[in-house]
Write a protein that holds these residues in place. Structure first.
Motif, PDB file in Angstrom:
ATOM      1  N   GLU A  38      28.444  42.365  92.610  1.00 23.95           N
ATOM      2  CA  GLU A  38      27.868  43.571  91.992  1.00 23.95           C
ATOM      3  C   GLU A  38      28.919  44.411  91.256  1.00 23.95           C
ATOM      4  O   GLU A  38      28.801  45.644  91.184  1.00 23.95           O
ATOM      5  CB  GLU A  38      27.184  44.434  93.060  1.00 23.95           C
ATOM      6  CG  GLU A  38      26.008  43.763  93.735  1.00 23.95           C
ATOM      7  CD  GLU A  38      24.732  43.826  92.909  1.00 23.95           C
ATOM      8  OE1 GLU A  38      24.316  44.934  92.556  1.00 23.95           O
ATOM      9  OE2 GLU A  38      24.157  42.758  92.630  1.00 23.95           O
ATOM     10  N   THR A  39      29.932  43.757  90.697  1.00 23.22           N
ATOM     11  CA  THR A  39      31.007  44.463  89.995  1.00 23.22           C
ATOM     12  C   THR A  39      31.095  44.003  88.539  1.00 23.22           C
ATOM     13  O   THR A  39      30.965  42.817  88.251  1.00 23.22           O
ATOM     14  CB  THR A  39      32.366  44.223  90.686  1.00 23.22           C
ATOM     15  OG1 THR A  39      32.289  44.676  92.039  1.00 23.22           O
ATOM     16  CG2 THR A  39      33.481  44.973  89.973  1.00 23.22           C
ATOM     17  N   VAL A  40      31.344  44.957  87.640  1.00 20.10           N
ATOM     18  CA  VAL A  40      31.440  44.674  86.206  1.00 20.10           C
ATOM     19  C   VAL A  40      32.715  45.301  85.654  1.00 20.10           C
ATOM     20  O   VAL A  40      33.051  46.446  85.983  1.00 20.10           O
ATOM     21  CB  VAL A  40      30.232  45.249  85.434  1.00 20.10           C
ATOM     22  CG1 VAL A  40      30.311  44.879  83.948  1.00 20.10           C
ATOM     23  CG2 VAL A  40      28.926  44.768  86.037  1.00 20.10           C
ATOM     24  N   ILE A  41      33.437  44.551  84.841  1.00 20.45           N
ATOM     25  CA  ILE A  41      34.576  45.107  84.099  1.00 20.45           C
ATOM     26  C   ILE A  41      34.118  45.306  82.662  1.00 20.45           C
ATOM     27  O   ILE A  41      33.575  44.387  82.037  1.00 20.45           O
ATOM     28  CB  ILE A  41      35.799  44.177  84.167  1.00 20.45           C
ATOM     29  CG1 ILE A  41      36.370  44.162  85.586  1.00 20.45           C
ATOM     30  CG2 ILE A  41      36.882  44.635  83.180  1.00 20.45           C
ATOM     31  CD1 ILE A  41      37.600  43.279  85.758  1.00 20.45           C
ATOM     32  N   HIS A  42      34.327  46.515  82.149  1.00 18.76           N
ATOM     33  CA  HIS A  42      33.844  46.847  80.807  1.00 18.76           C
ATOM     34  C   HIS A  42      34.807  47.816  80.135  1.00 18.76           C
ATOM     35  O   HIS A  42      35.711  48.368  80.770  1.00 18.76           O
ATOM     36  CB  HIS A  42      32.429  47.435  80.879  1.00 18.76           C
ATOM     37  CG  HIS A  42      32.309  48.643  81.772  1.00 18.76           C
ATOM     38  ND1 HIS A  42      31.951  49.890  81.326  1.00 18.76           N
ATOM     39  CD2 HIS A  42      32.513  48.788  83.118  1.00 18.76           C
ATOM     40  CE1 HIS A  42      31.921  50.748  82.325  1.00 18.76           C
ATOM     41  NE2 HIS A  42      32.271  50.095  83.434  1.00 18.76           N
ATOM     42  N   PHE A  43      34.613  48.020  78.843  1.00 23.32           N
ATOM     43  CA  PHE A  43      35.522  48.811  78.016  1.00 23.32           C
ATOM     44  C   PHE A  43      34.753  49.999  77.450  1.00 23.32           C
ATOM     45  O   PHE A  43      33.682  49.831  76.866  1.00 23.32           O
ATOM     46  CB  PHE A  43      36.050  47.928  76.881  1.00 23.32           C
ATOM     47  CG  PHE A  43      37.062  48.580  75.978  1.00 23.32           C
ATOM     48  CD1 PHE A  43      38.149  49.251  76.490  1.00 23.32           C
ATOM     49  CD2 PHE A  43      36.938  48.483  74.600  1.00 23.32           C
ATOM     50  CE1 PHE A  43      39.104  49.839  75.653  1.00 23.32           C
ATOM     51  CE2 PHE A  43      37.879  49.049  73.749  1.00 23.32           C
ATOM     52  CZ  PHE A  43      38.964  49.733  74.272  1.00 23.32           C
ATOM     53  N   THR A  44      35.294  51.201  77.628  1.00 26.87           N
ATOM     54  CA  THR A  44      34.565  52.385  77.197  1.00 26.87           C
ATOM     55  C   THR A  44      35.524  53.502  76.821  1.00 26.87           C
ATOM     56  O   THR A  44      36.734  53.397  77.015  1.00 26.87           O
ATOM     57  CB  THR A  44      33.618  52.863  78.310  1.00 26.87           C
ATOM     58  OG1 THR A  44      32.794  53.920  77.820  1.00 26.87           O
ATOM     59  CG2 THR A  44      34.402  53.346  79.518  1.00 26.87           C
ATOM     60  N   ARG A  45      34.967  54.568  76.292  1.00 27.26           N
ATOM     61  CA  ARG A  45      35.762  55.755  75.987  1.00 27.26           C
ATOM     62  C   ARG A  45      35.042  56.967  76.550  1.00 27.26           C
ATOM     63  O   ARG A  45      33.913  57.249  76.178  1.00 27.26           O
ATOM     64  CB  ARG A  45      35.936  55.936  74.479  1.00 27.26           C
ATOM     65  CG  ARG A  45      36.599  57.262  74.128  1.00 27.26           C
ATOM     66  CD  ARG A  45      36.996  57.356  72.667  1.00 27.26           C
ATOM     67  NE  ARG A  45      37.503  58.684  72.369  1.00 27.26           N
ATOM     68  CZ  ARG A  45      38.124  59.014  71.244  1.00 27.26           C
ATOM     69  NH1 ARG A  45      38.294  58.086  70.322  1.00 27.26           N
ATOM     70  NH2 ARG A  45      38.546  60.228  71.044  1.00 27.26           N
ATOM     71  N   ASP A  77      33.497  59.355  90.196  1.00 33.06           N
ATOM     72  CA  ASP A  77      33.107  59.916  88.905  1.00 33.06           C
ATOM     73  C   ASP A  77      33.951  59.270  87.800  1.00 33.06           C
ATOM     74  O   ASP A  77      35.137  59.545  87.663  1.00 33.06           O
ATOM     75  CB  ASP A  77      33.316  61.426  88.907  1.00 33.06           C
ATOM     76  CG  ASP A  77      32.888  62.070  87.591  1.00 33.06           C
ATOM     77  OD1 ASP A  77      32.286  61.365  86.751  1.00 33.06           O
ATOM     78  OD2 ASP A  77      33.157  63.268  87.407  1.00 33.06           O
ATOM     79  N   GLN A  78      33.334  58.404  87.010  1.00 35.52           N
ATOM     80  CA  GLN A  78      34.029  57.728  85.911  1.00 35.52           C
ATOM     81  C   GLN A  78      33.639  58.284  84.550  1.00 35.52           C
ATOM     82  O   GLN A  78      34.002  57.713  83.518  1.00 35.52           O
ATOM     83  CB  GLN A  78      33.728  56.224  85.938  1.00 35.52           C
ATOM     84  CG  GLN A  78      34.231  55.500  87.175  1.00 35.52           C
ATOM     85  CD  GLN A  78      33.992  53.997  87.107  1.00 35.52           C
ATOM     86  OE1 GLN A  78      33.018  53.521  86.551  1.00 35.52           O
ATOM     87  NE2 GLN A  78      34.913  53.229  87.689  1.00 35.52           N
ATOM     88  N   SER A  86      36.457  49.148  86.008  1.00 39.51           N
ATOM     89  CA  SER A  86      35.698  48.319  86.943  1.00 39.51           C
ATOM     90  C   SER A  86      34.654  49.217  87.580  1.00 39.51           C
ATOM     91  O   SER A  86      34.984  50.255  88.151  1.00 39.51           O
ATOM     92  CB  SER A  86      36.621  47.731  88.013  1.00 39.51           C
ATOM     93  OG  SER A  86      35.870  47.004  88.969  1.00 39.51           O
ATOM     94  N   SER A  87      33.391  48.837  87.437  1.00 38.85           N
ATOM     95  CA  SER A  87      32.296  49.657  87.943  1.00 38.85           C
ATOM     96  C   SER A  87      31.310  48.788  88.711  1.00 38.85           C
ATOM     97  O   SER A  87      31.256  47.572  88.518  1.00 38.85           O
ATOM     98  CB  SER A  87      31.547  50.352  86.791  1.00 38.85           C
ATOM     99  OG  SER A  87      32.418  51.104  85.974  1.00 38.85           O
ATOM    100  N   CYS A  88      30.524  49.425  89.550  1.00 40.30           N
ATOM    101  CA  CYS A  88      29.447  48.689  90.197  1.00 40.30           C
ATOM    102  C   CYS A  88      28.366  48.411  89.154  1.00 40.30           C
ATOM    103  O   CYS A  88      28.308  49.066  88.105  1.00 40.30           O
ATOM    104  CB  CYS A  88      28.883  49.473  91.384  1.00 40.30           C
ATOM    105  SG  CYS A  88      27.917  50.936  90.948  1.00 40.30           S
ATOM    106  N   PHE A  92      27.198  50.543  85.703  1.00 45.76           N
ATOM    107  CA  PHE A  92      27.261  49.899  84.393  1.00 45.76           C
ATOM    108  C   PHE A  92      25.913  49.964  83.688  1.00 45.76           C
ATOM    109  O   PHE A  92      25.837  50.282  82.501  1.00 45.76           O
ATOM    110  CB  PHE A  92      27.693  48.445  84.549  1.00 45.76           C
ATOM    111  CG  PHE A  92      27.596  47.646  83.280  1.00 45.76           C
ATOM    112  CD1 PHE A  92      28.592  47.717  82.316  1.00 45.76           C
ATOM    113  CD2 PHE A  92      26.497  46.826  83.037  1.00 45.76           C
ATOM    114  CE1 PHE A  92      28.496  46.995  81.130  1.00 45.76           C
ATOM    115  CE2 PHE A  92      26.395  46.091  81.875  1.00 45.76           C
ATOM    116  CZ  PHE A  92      27.393  46.186  80.908  1.00 45.76           C
ATOM    117  N   LEU A  93      24.845  49.684  84.405  1.00 45.88           N
ATOM    118  CA  LEU A  93      23.511  49.685  83.806  1.00 45.88           C
ATOM    119  C   LEU A  93      23.033  51.086  83.466  1.00 45.88           C
ATOM    120  O   LEU A  93      22.263  51.274  82.517  1.00 45.88           O
ATOM    121  CB  LEU A  93      22.515  49.025  84.754  1.00 45.88           C
ATOM    122  CG  LEU A  93      22.715  47.536  85.016  1.00 45.88           C
ATOM    123  CD1 LEU A  93      21.725  47.041  86.071  1.00 45.88           C
ATOM    124  CD2 LEU A  93      22.558  46.733  83.731  1.00 45.88           C
TER     125      LEU A  93
END
Length: 253
Positions: A38-45, A77-78, A86-88, A92-93
């Protein structure tokens, strides 16, 4: 794998899958790499898909679902964090549905998916390679977020393929942006539009140009991309130009 929808059940996810979720109003999608558990690595600002430096930022950020006042017990808090996170899966959804980005699709299937940012002609590398790139970039970064040249979809596609655009004048590998560029090119620049005055004929010509422009801009077919090891990418990148520094590697390949 259906033409109408790339929806996938959580239970069917596999390590290294490229997943995405449409944001409010289906204006854009947020992409990431599923790492398992249940973990996702993603790119954001800043926790959102912004970073154009234009009025578009206000328009895009307004489409983001409101965030809960209670931080996630897993992620904290991200909302103000930048870069590779790295988020759950739930964070992410952000309340959206879960979709699977497809690789090695046929040209016919690619064209049938009228909206970009859902599939590519390019082949994915092994799950081990994908997970290695995602973990490495989580520790070392993916440069500065830019909605036009270096966004969340670009990040996920790089993790899956190791491919980077190496011409400074080109947009990134993002299928979402490619769709917009293809539509604009089909409407504005097609010389074939002058060959017919009928609405039906113009529609056919414009649609054909749109499909052609989408195909030739896909990372799986365009010629201005090279495969770059993630260690080399990080070594050459800087905070200002990020993966754009990969253009320096052209002569080495």
């Amino acid at each position: 794998m259906g033409v109408l929808s790339n929806w996938i059940d959580r239970g069917d996810l596999k390590h290294g899958d490229h997943i995405y979720s449409w944001r409010k109003g289906y204006i854009y999608a947020h992409h990431g790499i599923y790492m398992g558990d249940e973990t996702v690595i993603h790119f954001t600002r800043g926790g959102e898909e912004i970073g154009t430096g234009t009025i578009l930022d206000q328009f895009i950020s307004s489409s983001v679902p409101p965030r809960s006042d209670t931080p996630c017990q897993k992620c904290g808090d991200q909302s103000t964090l930048n870069g590779v996170l790295s988020s759950c899966l739930d964070c992410f959804l952000s309340g959206g549905e879960l979709y699977l980005f497809h690789y090695s699709v046929s040209p016919a299937f690619f064209i049938a998916k009228v909206r970009g940012g859902t599939c590519t002609l390019a082949a994915s590398d092994s799950a081990d390679d994908v997970l290695h790139r995602a973990k490495y970039l989580l520790q070392n970064g993916f440069g500065t977020y830019n909605v036009f040249k270096n966004n969340c979809e670009d990040f996920a596609i790089y993790c899956k393929t190791g491919l980077l655009v190496v011409t400074s004048y080109s947009v990134g590998r993002s299928g979402q942006l490619g769709t917009i560029m293809a539509a604009a090119s089909a409407i504005v620049s097609s010389p074939l539009r002058f060959l017919t005055s009928s609405v039906g004929g113009l529609t056919v010509i414009t649609s054909g140009m749109y499909c052609l422009n989408r195909v030739v801009s896909d990372v799986g077919i365009r010629r201005d991309v090279i495969k770059i090891p993630v260690e080399n990418l990080v070594a050459r990148a800087t905070e200002d130009d990020g993966p754009a520094a990969a253009t320096q590697l052209v002569d080495e390949h």
